[in-house]
Design an enzyme around this catalytic site. Sequence first.
Site, short mmCIF file in Angstrom:
data_model
loop_
_atom_site.label_atom_id
_atom_site.label_comp_id
_atom_site.label_asym_id
_atom_site.label_seq_id
_atom_site.Cartn_x
_atom_site.Cartn_y
_atom_site.Cartn_z
N HIS A 102 0.82 -1.22 0.06
CA HIS A 102 -0.03 -0.02 -0.10
C HIS A 102 0.86 1.21 0.05
CE1 HIS A 102 -3.23 -2.67 0.69
NE2 HIS A 102 -2.28 -3.32 1.70
N GLU A 142 -2.45 0.32 7.86
CA GLU A 142 -1.49 -0.73 7.36
C GLU A 142 -0.19 -0.04 6.81
OE1 GLU A 142 -3.18 -3.54 4.70
OE2 GLU A 142 -1.32 -4.58 4.51
N HIS A 201 2.80 -7.10 4.40
CA HIS A 201 1.48 -6.39 4.63
C HIS A 201 1.08 -6.78 6.21
CE1 HIS A 201 -0.06 -5.54 0.58
NE2 HIS A 201 1.07 -6.16 0.07
N GLU A 213 1.46 -11.51 5.55
CA GLU A 213 0.55 -11.01 6.66
C GLU A 213 1.19 -11.11 7.78
OE1 GLU A 213 -1.96 -8.99 5.49
OE2 GLU A 213 -2.75 -9.82 3.78
ZN ZN Z 1 -2.29 -5.15 2.68
#
Ligand code: ZN
Length: 251
Positions: free
Chosen positions: A80, A95, A149, A211
Site C-alpha cells: 500500500h 497498514e 502487509h 501478512e
Molecule cells: Zn495489505
Amino acid sequence: MERQRATRKSTRFKMIPLVLIAIVVVGLILSGQLTKQGSGLSPALGGGKDEGAVHVSSDDENDESLTGNDKFKIMIDAGHGGKDPGAEGHSGTFEKVSNLGIARKLYDILRNDPSVEVRMTRNDDTFVKLEDRSAMANDWHADVFVSIHGNSYEDDSVTGHETFYRYDNGLPLAESIHDKLVDEMGFKDRGIRLNELKVLTLSQMPSVLIETGYLSNPAEEATLLSDEGQTRMAQAIADGLKAYAENIGRK
Ligand code: ZN
C-alpha cells in the site's frame, strides 16, 4: 490485505520448442558433440532443474541467476502507500505505516550484508501500482520478491501470521520466512497458502506476501506499530531470507 487477483497469460507454445530442440539434438549428434558431452546438457536442452525440457522461458534465466556468483538480489515491497492506506488498525492507524516501518528496518538489516543487494518498491508514503511493483523486481532480475502487509478483521480477537505464495517456486521461500516469523515473534501460526494475489502473479521470481499480523487486534497492532516490534519482525524476515539463501546454495 491485498485483494486484487490476476492470472498470468500463458504464451508458451509447447510444440515450437520441441521442434527446435529436435533440430538441435540432431545437429549435435551429427557433429559428434552429444557423445562427448555425455549428460552435460545445457539448461535449454533439459539440463536445468526445470522439469520442462520442452520450454525455454524467462524462468530459465532465473535458474541461471541462482547458480551465479553475483549478489543475492532482494526486492522488498512495503504494501500500500499514499492514497491506498490498506487495512485499518484497532486504534485507527493504517497498514501502510507499519508495512513501511518494517520494510525500512528490513532494508537496513539486509544492506549491511555484503552478499546481498537490496531494493525497495517504495521507501516513503507514496502510491505505487501493483503491476509497477512487480515490474521493478522483474526489470532488476531480483532473486526474490518479499511483500510486507498487515491484516485486519471485524473480530479483534483474531491474531497471527499468514504467508502467501503463488507459484511452486515461492513455497520454499514462504516456508523459510514463515517459520522464522512464528519462532521469533510468538504470534499465532495461521499457515502458508497459495493465493493468486496480483503482485505474486506478476512477479517472475520466487515471491511471497507476508501478512505480518492483525492490526485489528490491540496487542498485535501495538507490536506492529512499535519500533521494537518492527525491528523484531524485520529481523525474523531477514533470518528467513538468510535460511532460504543458504538452502539454495547462495550463501
Ligand atoms: Zn495489505
